[in-house]
Design a protein around this motif. Structure first.
Motif, PDB file in Angstrom:
ATOM      1  N   ARG A 166       0.897  -1.218   0.186  1.00 44.05           N
ATOM      2  CA  ARG A 166       0.227   0.119  -0.051  1.00 44.05           C
ATOM      3  C   ARG A 166       0.739   1.073  -0.155  1.00 44.05           C
ATOM      4  O   ARG A 166       1.686   1.327   1.069  1.00 44.05           O
ATOM      5  CB  ARG A 166      -0.925  -0.062   1.171  1.00 44.05           C
ATOM      6  CG  ARG A 166      -1.804   1.078   1.607  1.00 44.05           C
ATOM      7  CD  ARG A 166      -2.935   1.360   0.351  1.00 44.05           C
ATOM      8  NE  ARG A 166      -3.923   2.066   0.902  1.00 44.05           N
ATOM      9  CZ  ARG A 166      -3.639   3.721   1.046  1.00 44.05           C
ATOM     10  NH1 ARG A 166      -2.227   4.308   0.731  1.00 44.05           N
ATOM     11  NH2 ARG A 166      -4.672   4.245   1.443  1.00 44.05           N
ATOM     12  N   TYR A 167       0.698   2.060  -0.989  1.00 45.98           N
ATOM     13  CA  TYR A 167       1.705   3.379  -1.285  1.00 45.98           C
ATOM     14  C   TYR A 167       0.821   4.420  -0.536  1.00 45.98           C
ATOM     15  O   TYR A 167      -0.557   4.691  -0.568  1.00 45.98           O
ATOM     16  CB  TYR A 167       1.801   3.749  -2.517  1.00 45.98           C
ATOM     17  CG  TYR A 167       2.716   2.485  -3.484  1.00 45.98           C
ATOM     18  CD1 TYR A 167       3.869   2.495  -3.473  1.00 45.98           C
ATOM     19  CD2 TYR A 167       2.204   1.606  -3.981  1.00 45.98           C
ATOM     20  CE1 TYR A 167       4.764   1.557  -4.009  1.00 45.98           C
ATOM     21  CE2 TYR A 167       2.856   0.399  -4.315  1.00 45.98           C
ATOM     22  CZ  TYR A 167       4.087   0.539  -4.382  1.00 45.98           C
ATOM     23  OH  TYR A 167       4.856  -0.389  -5.107  1.00 45.98           O
ATOM     24  N   THR A 168       1.473   5.222   0.392  1.00 47.05           N
ATOM     25  CA  THR A 168       1.161   6.564   1.092  1.00 47.05           C
ATOM     26  C   THR A 168       2.136   7.368   1.078  1.00 47.05           C
ATOM     27  O   THR A 168       3.325   7.317   0.915  1.00 47.05           O
ATOM     28  CB  THR A 168       0.621   6.008   2.471  1.00 47.05           C
ATOM     29  OG1 THR A 168       0.195   7.030   3.346  1.00 47.05           O
ATOM     30  CG2 THR A 168       2.075   5.397   3.402  1.00 47.05           C
ATOM     31  N   ALA A 169       1.547   8.530   1.345  1.00 47.33           N
ATOM     32  CA  ALA A 169       2.507   9.863   1.549  1.00 47.33           C
ATOM     33  C   ALA A 169       2.809   9.947   3.155  1.00 47.33           C
ATOM     34  O   ALA A 169       3.956  10.540   3.487  1.00 47.33           O
ATOM     35  CB  ALA A 169       1.628  11.199   1.118  1.00 47.33           C
ATOM     36  N   GLY A 179      12.449   4.786   7.573  1.00 42.72           N
ATOM     37  CA  GLY A 179      11.042   5.099   7.931  1.00 42.72           C
ATOM     38  C   GLY A 179      10.045   5.143   6.522  1.00 42.72           C
ATOM     39  O   GLY A 179       8.888   5.141   6.743  1.00 42.72           O
ATOM     40  N   GLY A 180      10.693   4.850   5.625  1.00 40.22           N
ATOM     41  CA  GLY A 180       9.738   4.677   4.229  1.00 40.22           C
ATOM     42  C   GLY A 180       9.147   3.344   3.896  1.00 40.22           C
ATOM     43  O   GLY A 180       8.370   3.436   3.003  1.00 40.22           O
ATOM     44  N   TRP A 181       9.236   2.415   4.961  1.00 35.58           N
ATOM     45  CA  TRP A 181       8.801   1.128   4.802  1.00 35.58           C
ATOM     46  C   TRP A 181       8.422   0.457   6.121  1.00 35.58           C
ATOM     47  O   TRP A 181       9.030   0.646   6.852  1.00 35.58           O
ATOM     48  CB  TRP A 181       9.854   0.162   3.944  1.00 35.58           C
ATOM     49  CG  TRP A 181       9.262  -1.205   3.892  1.00 35.58           C
ATOM     50  CD1 TRP A 181       9.527  -2.220   4.773  1.00 35.58           C
ATOM     51  CD2 TRP A 181       8.662  -1.748   2.781  1.00 35.58           C
ATOM     52  NE1 TRP A 181       9.079  -3.389   4.153  1.00 35.58           N
ATOM     53  CE2 TRP A 181       8.439  -3.109   2.879  1.00 35.58           C
ATOM     54  CE3 TRP A 181       8.058  -1.295   1.313  1.00 35.58           C
ATOM     55  CZ2 TRP A 181       7.901  -4.000   1.967  1.00 35.58           C
ATOM     56  CZ3 TRP A 181       7.430  -2.182   0.616  1.00 35.58           C
ATOM     57  CH2 TRP A 181       7.454  -3.453   0.693  1.00 35.58           C
ATOM     58  N   HIS A 215       4.301   1.496   1.911  1.00 36.28           N
ATOM     59  CA  HIS A 215       5.468   2.022   1.382  1.00 36.28           C
ATOM     60  C   HIS A 215       5.286   3.630   1.102  1.00 36.28           C
ATOM     61  O   HIS A 215       4.340   3.880   0.573  1.00 36.28           O
ATOM     62  CB  HIS A 215       5.771   1.380  -0.009  1.00 36.28           C
ATOM     63  CG  HIS A 215       6.976   1.662  -0.682  1.00 36.28           C
ATOM     64  ND1 HIS A 215       7.473   2.828  -0.937  1.00 36.28           N
ATOM     65  CD2 HIS A 215       8.081   0.973  -1.083  1.00 36.28           C
ATOM     66  CE1 HIS A 215       8.536   2.864  -1.724  1.00 36.28           C
ATOM     67  NE2 HIS A 215       9.042   1.403  -1.580  1.00 36.28           N
ATOM     68  N   ARG A 216       6.228   4.485   1.594  1.00 31.86           N
ATOM     69  CA  ARG A 216       6.231   6.023   1.156  1.00 31.86           C
ATOM     70  C   ARG A 216       6.263   6.077  -0.224  1.00 31.86           C
ATOM     71  O   ARG A 216       7.076   5.735  -0.742  1.00 31.86           O
ATOM     72  CB  ARG A 216       7.356   6.662   2.000  1.00 31.86           C
ATOM     73  CG  ARG A 216       7.268   8.140   1.787  1.00 31.86           C
ATOM     74  CD  ARG A 216       8.221   9.050   2.447  1.00 31.86           C
ATOM     75  NE  ARG A 216       8.196   8.807   4.044  1.00 31.86           N
ATOM     76  CZ  ARG A 216       9.286   8.624   4.718  1.00 31.86           C
ATOM     77  NH1 ARG A 216      10.204   8.377   4.362  1.00 31.86           N
ATOM     78  NH2 ARG A 216       8.750   8.290   5.999  1.00 31.86           N
ATOM     79  N   SER A 217       5.405   7.143  -0.727  1.00 32.82           N
ATOM     80  CA  SER A 217       5.491   7.542  -2.056  1.00 32.82           C
ATOM     81  C   SER A 217       4.610   8.714  -2.282  1.00 32.82           C
ATOM     82  O   SER A 217       4.301   9.216  -1.176  1.00 32.82           O
ATOM     83  CB  SER A 217       4.812   6.447  -2.950  1.00 32.82           C
ATOM     84  OG  SER A 217       4.891   6.496  -4.347  1.00 32.82           O
ATOM     85  N   GLY A 218       4.758   9.268  -3.439  1.00 40.19           N
ATOM     86  CA  GLY A 218       4.133  10.750  -3.591  1.00 40.19           C
ATOM     87  C   GLY A 218       3.402  10.672  -4.832  1.00 40.19           C
ATOM     88  O   GLY A 218       3.227   9.751  -5.489  1.00 40.19           O
ATOM     89  N   GLY A 219       2.723  11.667  -5.016  1.00 40.04           N
ATOM     90  CA  GLY A 219       2.099  11.741  -6.444  1.00 40.04           C
ATOM     91  C   GLY A 219       0.904  10.768  -6.721  1.00 40.04           C
ATOM     92  O   GLY A 219      -0.013  10.471  -5.635  1.00 40.04           O
TER      93      GLY A 219
END
Length: 115
Positions: free
Chosen positions: A7-10, A33-35, A48-52
């Protein structure tokens, strides 16, 4: 092989807190801290940290203890063409499209690399 949706999230911390309140367990977290991993009886949810445009997206992934070259050979023998095995910061992965054209990721984790 374990089911592992990604799951991708800001905001990894907020999403992890939500799923822990929902009932998932706290698991390993990457040093930056990105995972984060949230183990469950039937597998694991990875955050998982992501953007856009990726924020809110969910990708189907699996964790295996089997060598990915063997997984790739089995897929090719069945008529599915996986991408290359890629060395990642957490271990290795490969991606392959299912019959509907949806990408599926298969991972081998070496947790000491990121926790």
């Amino acid at each position: 092989m374990r089911v592992m949706p990604i799951r991708y999230t800001a905001d990894v911390e907020a999403l992890t807190r939500f799923y822990r309140v929902l009932g998932l367990e706290a698991g390993p977290v990457s040093r930056p801290g990105g995972w984060a991993e949230l183990p469950a009886a039937g597998g694991m949810l990875a955050v998982h940290r992501s953007g856009g445009a990726d924020v809110g997206r969910c990708e189907l992934a699996f964790e295996t203890g089997e060598p990915l070259d063997a997984v790739a050979a089995r897929l090719r023998a069945a008529g599915f063409e996986p991408g290359p095995v890629i060395d990642e910061g957490y271990g290795s992965s490969l991606r392959v499209q299912d019959p509907d054209g949806v990408w599926v990721q298969v991972n081998v984790y070496e947790r000491e690399l990121y926790t």
